[in-house]
Design a protein around this motif. Structure first.
Motif, PDB file in Angstrom:
ATOM      1  N   LEU A  34       1.220  -1.426  -0.358  1.00 40.11           N
ATOM      2  CA  LEU A  34      -0.121   0.543   0.063  1.00 40.11           C
ATOM      3  C   LEU A  34       1.136   1.407   0.015  1.00 40.11           C
ATOM      4  O   LEU A  34       1.767   0.631   0.256  1.00 40.11           O
ATOM      5  N   ASP A  35       0.450   2.579  -1.241  1.00 34.85           N
ATOM      6  CA  ASP A  35       1.520   3.676  -0.702  1.00 34.85           C
ATOM      7  C   ASP A  35       0.628   4.546   0.428  1.00 34.85           C
ATOM      8  O   ASP A  35      -0.855   4.993   0.386  1.00 34.85           O
ATOM      9  N   PRO A  36       1.429   5.281   0.790  1.00 35.79           N
ATOM     10  CA  PRO A  36       1.215   6.294   1.865  1.00 35.79           C
ATOM     11  C   PRO A  36       0.224   7.605   1.578  1.00 35.79           C
ATOM     12  O   PRO A  36      -0.742   7.823   1.463  1.00 35.79           O
ATOM     13  N   SER A  38       9.080  -3.505   7.550  1.00 39.05           N
ATOM     14  CA  SER A  38       9.259  -2.063   7.773  1.00 39.05           C
ATOM     15  C   SER A  38       8.700  -1.837   9.510  1.00 39.05           C
ATOM     16  O   SER A  38       8.259  -1.990  10.319  1.00 39.05           O
ATOM     17  N   LYS A  39       9.787  -0.303  10.000  1.00 40.96           N
ATOM     18  CA  LYS A  39       9.423  -0.371  11.301  1.00 40.96           C
ATOM     19  C   LYS A  39       9.199   1.164  11.161  1.00 40.96           C
ATOM     20  O   LYS A  39       8.572   2.142  12.727  1.00 40.96           O
ATOM     21  N   GLU A  40       9.686   2.185   9.852  1.00 37.02           N
ATOM     22  CA  GLU A  40       8.782   3.157   9.826  1.00 37.02           C
ATOM     23  C   GLU A  40       7.612   3.284  10.105  1.00 37.02           C
ATOM     24  O   GLU A  40       6.490   4.448  10.355  1.00 37.02           O
ATOM     25  N   LEU A  41       6.779   2.209   9.490  1.00 34.70           N
ATOM     26  CA  LEU A  41       4.670   2.348   9.772  1.00 34.70           C
ATOM     27  C   LEU A  41       4.679   3.320   8.687  1.00 34.70           C
ATOM     28  O   LEU A  41       3.643   4.028   9.734  1.00 34.70           O
ATOM     29  N   PRO A  42       4.988   3.252   7.812  1.00 30.88           N
ATOM     30  CA  PRO A  42       4.336   4.952   7.056  1.00 30.88           C
ATOM     31  C   PRO A  42       2.931   5.051   6.986  1.00 30.88           C
ATOM     32  O   PRO A  42       1.952   6.081   6.672  1.00 30.88           O
TER      33      PRO A  42
END
Length: 209
Positions: free
Chosen positions: A127-129, A155-159
């Motif tokens: 999924l794109d932010p 992912s660690k940033e979870l955009p």
């Protein structure tokens, strides 16, 4: 299918269900049997709040975010639209724009990921932010996906979590849509009344409108 029939889109919780790598696996055991108590069986469950079909409260990824019981209950009850995005491995605003979404409050995405509750996927569609502001413009308040997370496993940033949160969109994950025809439905996906929790299992069901 009769419009009055409810369709279960929940991953059944059992000791076989996949869990996020390193997280608490689901477990059910009989604490006391009817033979022991003389009257009833009493069971006990142990699990992560994010096992199977569940909602994410913003506190899951934001220390100042709402907990489960802070979220309005009607977020998870009402008209919903199921759309098919299984033809692509990247779901962005351009892909979603090919669907009529104006006025849709609850959007459920059927991706290319097969519904196999007993197997945690090695890879998921992305999924794109940019879907965050796009969905807000159309009035979406809840996004449901048939994947363990709206962000990549590593992912660690979870955009995407943050993009949805920044646009006041709540998250429903691990619904099962392989057997659902795209279209308009009524959704019920109520979380447990867990006052301080960062997420909750739900029993998610749909009914044709």
């Amino acid at each position: 299918m009769k419009s009055s029939e409810w369709i279960d889109i929940t991953q059944p919780l059992s000791d076989r269900i996949a869990h996020w790598p390193g997280d608490e696996p689901f477990s059910y055991r009989l604490t006391f049997s009817k033979e022991q108590t003389g009257s009833v069986n009493i069971g006990q469950i142990s699990a992560s709040c994010h096992t199977g079909t569940h909602i994410d409260a913003p506190f899951h990824y934001n220390n100042q975010g709402k907990r489960v019981l802070d979220i309005p209950v009607d977020t998870y009850i009402g008209p919903a639209k199921v759309i098919d995005v299984s033809h692509t491995e990247k779901i962005d605003a351009n892909i979603l724009s090919k669907n009529q979404l104006d006025g849709v409050k609850r959007l459920l995405l059927h991706s290319s990921l097969p519904n196999i509750p007993e197997r945690f996927p090695e890879k998921m569609p992305l999924l794109d932010p940019d879907i965050g502001p796009f969905l807000k413009e159309r009035g979406v308040e809840l996004l449901g996906v048939d994947m363990p997370s709206v962000d990549p496993i590593e992912s660690k940033e979870l955009p995407v979590h943050h993009a949805l949160h920044d646009n006041n969109i709540y998250i429903l994950e691990n619904i099962m849509l392989d057997h659902i025809v795209p279209g308009e439905y009524e959704l019920i996906a109520l979380p447990l009344a867990l006052e301080e929790a960062d997420g909750s299992p739900v029993r998610a069901v749909l009914r044709c409108l």
